[in-house]
Design a protein around this motif. Structure first.
Motif, PDB file in Angstrom:
ATOM      1  N   ALA A  29       5.389  -9.447  -0.590  1.00  0.00           N
ATOM      2  CA  ALA A  29       5.812  -9.961   0.916  1.00  0.00           C
ATOM      3  C   ALA A  29       5.154  -8.908   1.794  1.00  0.00           C
ATOM      4  CB  ALA A  29       7.327  -9.792   0.944  1.00  0.00           C
ATOM      5  N   TYR A  30       4.903  -9.119   3.062  1.00  0.00           N
ATOM      6  CA  TYR A  30       4.209  -8.144   3.877  1.00  0.00           C
ATOM      7  C   TYR A  30       5.435  -7.044   4.396  1.00  0.00           C
ATOM      8  CZ  TYR A  30       2.000  -6.378   8.279  1.00  0.00           C
ATOM      9  OH  TYR A  30       1.556  -5.576   9.341  1.00  0.00           O
ATOM     10  N   ILE A  31       5.347  -6.008   3.855  1.00  0.00           N
ATOM     11  CA  ILE A  31       6.230  -4.868   4.401  1.00  0.00           C
ATOM     12  C   ILE A  31       5.219  -3.894   5.136  1.00  0.00           C
ATOM     13  CG2 ILE A  31       7.774  -2.923   3.830  1.00  0.00           C
ATOM     14  CD1 ILE A  31       8.505  -4.659   1.469  1.00  0.00           C
ATOM     15  N   ASP A  32       5.375  -3.588   6.412  1.00  0.00           N
ATOM     16  CA  ASP A  32       4.548  -2.785   7.129  1.00  0.00           C
ATOM     17  C   ASP A  32       5.087  -1.211   7.278  1.00  0.00           C
ATOM     18  OD1 ASP A  32       2.352  -2.021   8.610  1.00  0.00           O
ATOM     19  OD2 ASP A  32       3.241  -2.391  10.473  1.00  0.00           O
ATOM     20  N   HIS A  33       5.156  -0.635   6.025  1.00  0.00           N
ATOM     21  CA  HIS A  33       5.701   0.559   5.945  1.00  0.00           C
ATOM     22  C   HIS A  33       4.661   1.433   4.942  1.00  0.00           C
ATOM     23  CE1 HIS A  33       8.295   3.864   3.909  1.00  0.00           C
ATOM     24  NE2 HIS A  33       9.094   3.431   4.958  1.00  0.00           N
ATOM     25  N   PRO A  34       4.443   2.900   5.231  1.00  0.00           N
ATOM     26  CA  PRO A  34       3.362   3.599   4.677  1.00  0.00           C
ATOM     27  C   PRO A  34       3.602   3.584   2.960  1.00  0.00           C
ATOM     28  CG  PRO A  34       4.733   5.042   6.030  1.00  0.00           C
ATOM     29  CD  PRO A  34       4.886   3.709   6.342  1.00  0.00           C
ATOM     30  N   SER A  35       4.843   3.413   2.830  1.00  0.00           N
ATOM     31  CA  SER A  35       4.841   3.358   1.172  1.00  0.00           C
ATOM     32  C   SER A  35       4.215   2.058   0.379  1.00  0.00           C
ATOM     33  CB  SER A  35       6.174   3.525   0.759  1.00  0.00           C
ATOM     34  OG  SER A  35       7.139   4.598   1.156  1.00  0.00           O
ATOM     35  N   TYR A  50     -11.238  -3.007  13.458  1.00  0.00           N
ATOM     36  CA  TYR A  50     -11.447  -4.133  12.633  1.00  0.00           C
ATOM     37  C   TYR A  50     -10.112  -5.350  12.927  1.00  0.00           C
ATOM     38  CZ  TYR A  50     -15.463  -1.901  10.489  1.00  0.00           C
ATOM     39  OH  TYR A  50     -16.575  -1.294  10.008  1.00  0.00           O
ATOM     40  N   ARG A  51     -10.451  -6.439  13.058  1.00  0.00           N
ATOM     41  CA  ARG A  51      -9.321  -7.333  12.779  1.00  0.00           C
ATOM     42  C   ARG A  51      -8.998  -7.760  11.541  1.00  0.00           C
ATOM     43  NH1 ARG A  51     -11.059 -11.774  17.553  1.00  0.00           N
ATOM     44  NH2 ARG A  51     -11.135 -10.356  19.335  1.00  0.00           N
ATOM     45  N   VAL A  52      -7.747  -7.413  11.437  1.00  0.00           N
ATOM     46  CA  VAL A  52      -7.131  -7.538   9.652  1.00  0.00           C
ATOM     47  C   VAL A  52      -5.984  -8.769   9.893  1.00  0.00           C
ATOM     48  CG1 VAL A  52      -6.294  -6.577   7.820  1.00  0.00           C
ATOM     49  CG2 VAL A  52      -7.765  -5.406   9.157  1.00  0.00           C
ATOM     50  N   ALA A  53      -6.099  -9.826   9.109  1.00  0.00           N
ATOM     51  CA  ALA A  53      -5.002 -10.620   8.926  1.00  0.00           C
ATOM     52  C   ALA A  53      -4.452 -10.671   7.615  1.00  0.00           C
ATOM     53  CB  ALA A  53      -5.476 -12.147   9.200  1.00  0.00           C
ATOM     54  N   ILE A  54      -3.195 -10.784   7.453  1.00  0.00           N
ATOM     55  CA  ILE A  54      -2.513 -10.534   6.261  1.00  0.00           C
ATOM     56  C   ILE A  54      -2.096 -11.913   5.535  1.00  0.00           C
ATOM     57  CG2 ILE A  54      -0.564  -9.393   4.778  1.00  0.00           C
ATOM     58  CD1 ILE A  54      -2.521  -7.457   6.043  1.00  0.00           C
ATOM     59  N   LEU A  55      -2.492 -12.192   4.500  1.00  0.00           N
ATOM     60  CA  LEU A  55      -1.842 -13.401   3.642  1.00  0.00           C
ATOM     61  C   LEU A  55      -0.992 -12.935   2.630  1.00  0.00           C
ATOM     62  CD1 LEU A  55      -1.836 -16.508   3.481  1.00  0.00           C
ATOM     63  CD2 LEU A  55      -3.882 -16.473   2.323  1.00  0.00           C
ATOM     64  N   SER A  56       0.425 -13.072   2.685  1.00  0.00           N
ATOM     65  CA  SER A  56       1.174 -12.713   1.643  1.00  0.00           C
ATOM     66  C   SER A  56       1.682 -13.891   0.798  1.00  0.00           C
ATOM     67  CB  SER A  56       2.333 -12.089   2.341  1.00  0.00           C
ATOM     68  OG  SER A  56       3.441 -11.579   1.523  1.00  0.00           O
ATOM     69  N   GLY A 291      17.024 -13.434   3.724  1.00  0.00           N
ATOM     70  CA  GLY A 291      17.465 -12.262   3.141  1.00  0.00           C
ATOM     71  C   GLY A 291      17.029 -10.942   3.319  1.00  0.00           C
ATOM     72  N   GLY A 292      15.707 -11.144   3.697  1.00  0.00           N
ATOM     73  CA  GLY A 292      14.718  -9.834   3.675  1.00  0.00           C
ATOM     74  C   GLY A 292      14.149  -9.615   2.266  1.00  0.00           C
ATOM     75  N   VAL A 293      13.566  -8.656   2.162  1.00  0.00           N
ATOM     76  CA  VAL A 293      13.159  -7.980   0.912  1.00  0.00           C
ATOM     77  C   VAL A 293      13.641  -6.776   0.617  1.00  0.00           C
ATOM     78  CG1 VAL A 293      10.664  -7.512   0.004  1.00  0.00           C
ATOM     79  CG2 VAL A 293      10.855  -8.914   2.278  1.00  0.00           C
ATOM     80  N   PRO A 294      14.167  -6.884  -0.822  1.00  0.00           N
ATOM     81  CA  PRO A 294      14.873  -5.986  -1.404  1.00  0.00           C
ATOM     82  C   PRO A 294      14.150  -4.416  -1.534  1.00  0.00           C
ATOM     83  CG  PRO A 294      15.271  -7.875  -2.601  1.00  0.00           C
ATOM     84  CD  PRO A 294      14.183  -8.159  -1.676  1.00  0.00           C
TER      85      PRO A 294
END
Length: 640
Positions: A29-35, A50-56, A291-294
């Protein structure tokens, strides 16, 4: 817009994009966190313009989801997620897992087995004329011909099986920016990787390389010859250094795999910049309904302050992926992130971790590494601490002190890997004392992995006596502080080299100190590690000498059961193991016995205590593990 990078064609349109430069496909899943590697690489590219798109987690049964995003201008970038997709799906016993922490709602089945391979093939079908490049841990550890535990055979480089144009191994900030610049200036396919550190690609020949090179045994040779496989892995480890490492060449049929030397490490200023990019520090809001991403729970209020690990355990992929050279962030950068965390919704005053691959490494092991790189055939901490090692926790301690003084922070924990052998090499008690006093919550987790020096030798871990000294020092500091805190050891069974006798010795020790682990990790042969090479070949690549390997289900079950001998369900197999090893002296009613006879049954009359087996040390001599000087290895607190 919500501040995240777009994850659909509609979100691209919402911010006025009718195309993207890079489409990044990920198994998480797309989690925008530096981990998370996806977040870091996408933000680094965005920062460069650059233009970046995410496909999760696209549908892996067809290319429809990929086509829906539209053709990217420069390339499709693919990773399997933060952990290998096969490890995410299967236990060490090859049993299917029932959940996936990196998927919305923790549901399993949202990504395919061998996710990188499947996604790469779909991307090729969707956009035949667009370059495809791989990255992340799954591709990084499969860049050479490698033993695949799940298929139980040697497989070619993942570049061969996917048809991708190239891959980035290790931490990819420098590599991806250089690759992007090459693509922008008109280079295509594998040619865009030529001369770029931290990349690998397939070519028709090895002519005109940008770096001095050495050749590994070919794919065909390592498939047919186990000693050749062991030599190949050793050579790959030897050249995994950004200072002295050479390019590596491995023939795959009529083509040649070329791995350029590792990327240069980030400077402190560069690392500060990367971690200062505008991460949202949580999962994309579209997952809220599920329910989010654990996976966010462990890292949302945590801080990474370093990279690399010169501990280099043989079973760990870090040395082959991140490398052994330590990179660290400045205090100012870490404190700025902590202040950002304090303002986050849901923060209750507790920084969950200030760590990294190894929490207490803040600088290279010695000054020589900066100019000459890491030693080719030596380890910094194995078989004992190198005489040139500069064991000093002062900088890390000062960082922790600064963090715990910040307004809004009640407690700063250190939970990720602490190298206790490095702590023991530092004779100043200041860090150890303040760690115990301020930075743990009732228990400290460390990883001795075993107590048999024979097993530890093959793991690349120091003698068990070092752990014993650490345990005593921990108890002494707790006593001085008037604390009752516990030490929880991680243990591993069935590592190559570990015999049934070794497992019995460990069980005897645990019995003597009154501790039985609730969980035991069976050795997991993941691609790219020295230990996996031992598992497959029965050869230690460091010495090319034979090594015992527990491979059958019975052998593995016996070693695991011995570490949990008190569990009633383990009784039959513990009895069988003790009889097989000729250790029936441990069946009886004495304190030293591991198991009692069945009701009405007498202990074996002829049972006599067997002498402990000799144990190899790092210098090739013999050593019997020392008996513990004190009893009372404290147990972890039971949940109320």
């Amino acid at each position: 817009m919500n501040g995240f990078l777009p994850i659909s064609k509609q979100e691209m349109a919402d911010i006025g994009w009718y195309y993207c430069d890079f489409l990044l496909i990920t198994g998480d899943a797309y989690i925008d966190h530096p981990s998370f590697g996806t977040a870091v690489i996408s933000r680094v590219l965005e920062d460069a313009g650059y233009r970046v798109a995410i496909l999760s987690q696209p549908d892996f049964r067809s290319e429809a989801d990929i086509l829906a995003m539209g053709r990217p201008r420069y390339a499709v970038l693919i990773n399997g997620g933060n952990i290998d997709s096969m490890v995410a799906h299967y236990t060490a016993a090859k049993k299917r897992r029932s959940d996936d922490a990196y998927t919305p709602g923790g549901k399993a089945g949202k990504r395919p087995d061998r996710a990188v391979t499947v996604y790469a093939m779909l991307a090729r079908r969707a956009f035949p004329d667009v370059p495809v490049y791989l990255g992340g841990i799954e591709a990084s550890l499969r860049r050479f011909a490698h033993y695949d535990y799940w298929a139980d055979r040697v497989m070619p480089s993942i570049l061969e099986s996917t048809g991708a144009d190239g891959l980035m191994f290790g931490m990819g900030e420098h590599s991806v920016l250089e690759l992007a610049a090459n693509l922008k200036h008109g280079k295509k396919g594998a040619a865009a990787c030529a001369g770029v550190r931290g990349t690998a690609y397939l070519a028709h020949d090895a002519e005109g390389l940008s770096f001095p090179a050495v050749e590994c045994p070919s794919f065909e040779e390592v498939c047919a010859n186990k000693p050749a496989y062991a030599r190949s892995v050793k050579l790959q480890y030897d050249e995994q250094d950004h200072v002295r490492g050479k390019a590596l060449v491995q023939r795959h049929g009529k083509r040649v795999l070329i791995q350029n030397p590792p990327a240069l490490p980030l400077t402190t200023a560069e690392m500060d910049h990367v971690y200062g990019l505008p991460y949202m520090r949580t999962y994309h809001p579209s997952y809220e309904a599920e329910g989010g991403v654990p996976a966010i729970q462990e890292v949302q209020f945590s801080i990474i302050h370093n990279r690399g690990c010169f501990g280099a355990c043989n079973f760990c992929a870090l040395a082959f992926h991140q490398g052994r050279y330590i990179q660290s962030r400045s205090h100012e950068s870490v404190i700025a992130e902590a202040k950002q965390i304090v303002q986050m919704p849901g923060f209750k005053g507790y920084i969950h971790d200030v760590g990294g691959p190894t929490a207490n490494f803040r600088a290279p092991a010695c000054k020589q590494q900066e100019e000459h790189g890491l030693c080719k055939n030596k380890r910094c901490l194995f078989p004992s601490a190198c005489k040139n090692l500069e064991a000093d926790h002062t900088d890390y301690l000062n960082l922790l002190r600064e963090l715990r003084q910040l307004e809004g922070i009640k407690k700063v924990f250190v939970r990720s890997g602490l190298r206790y052998d490095y702590m023991m090499a530092d004779h100043n008690d200041a860090f150890f004392r303040e760690l115990v006093e301020h930075h743990i919550s009732g228990q400290l987790k460390v990883a001795p992995e075993h107590m048999s020096d024979n097993a530890l030798y093959y793991m690349g871990k120091p003698s068990f006596s070092v752990y014993e000294q650490f345990r005593e020092r921990y108890a002494r500091i707790n006593q001085k502080l008037g604390r009752k805190q516990y030490l929880v050891p991680y243990l591993m069974s069935s590592h190559p080299g570990a015999t049934l006798d070794d497992a019995i010795l460990l069980a005897e020790y645990l019995n003597k100190v009154g501790y039985m682990p609730e969980q035991v990790q069976d050795f997991y042969p993941t691609p790219g590690t020295l230990s996996t090479a031992m598992y497959y070949t029965g050869i230690d690549p460091r010495t090319m000498q034979p090594v015992f390997v527990a491979k059958t289900a019975e052998e593995k079950a016996m070693q695991r059961a011995l570490l949990q001998w008190r569990r009633p369900d383990k009784r039959p197999i513990v009895l069988a193991a003790l009889k097989k090893a000729g250790r029936e002296d441990l069946i009886g009613f004495g304190k030293e016995c591991l198991i009692r006879p069945a009701r009405g049954e007498k202990p074996p009359a002829a049972a006599k205590k067997q002498p402990a087996a000799a144990h190899r040390t790092g210098k090739g001599g013999t050593h019997r593990p020392p008996a513990p000087k004190k009893k009372g290895w404290a147990k972890a607190k039971k949940k109320k």
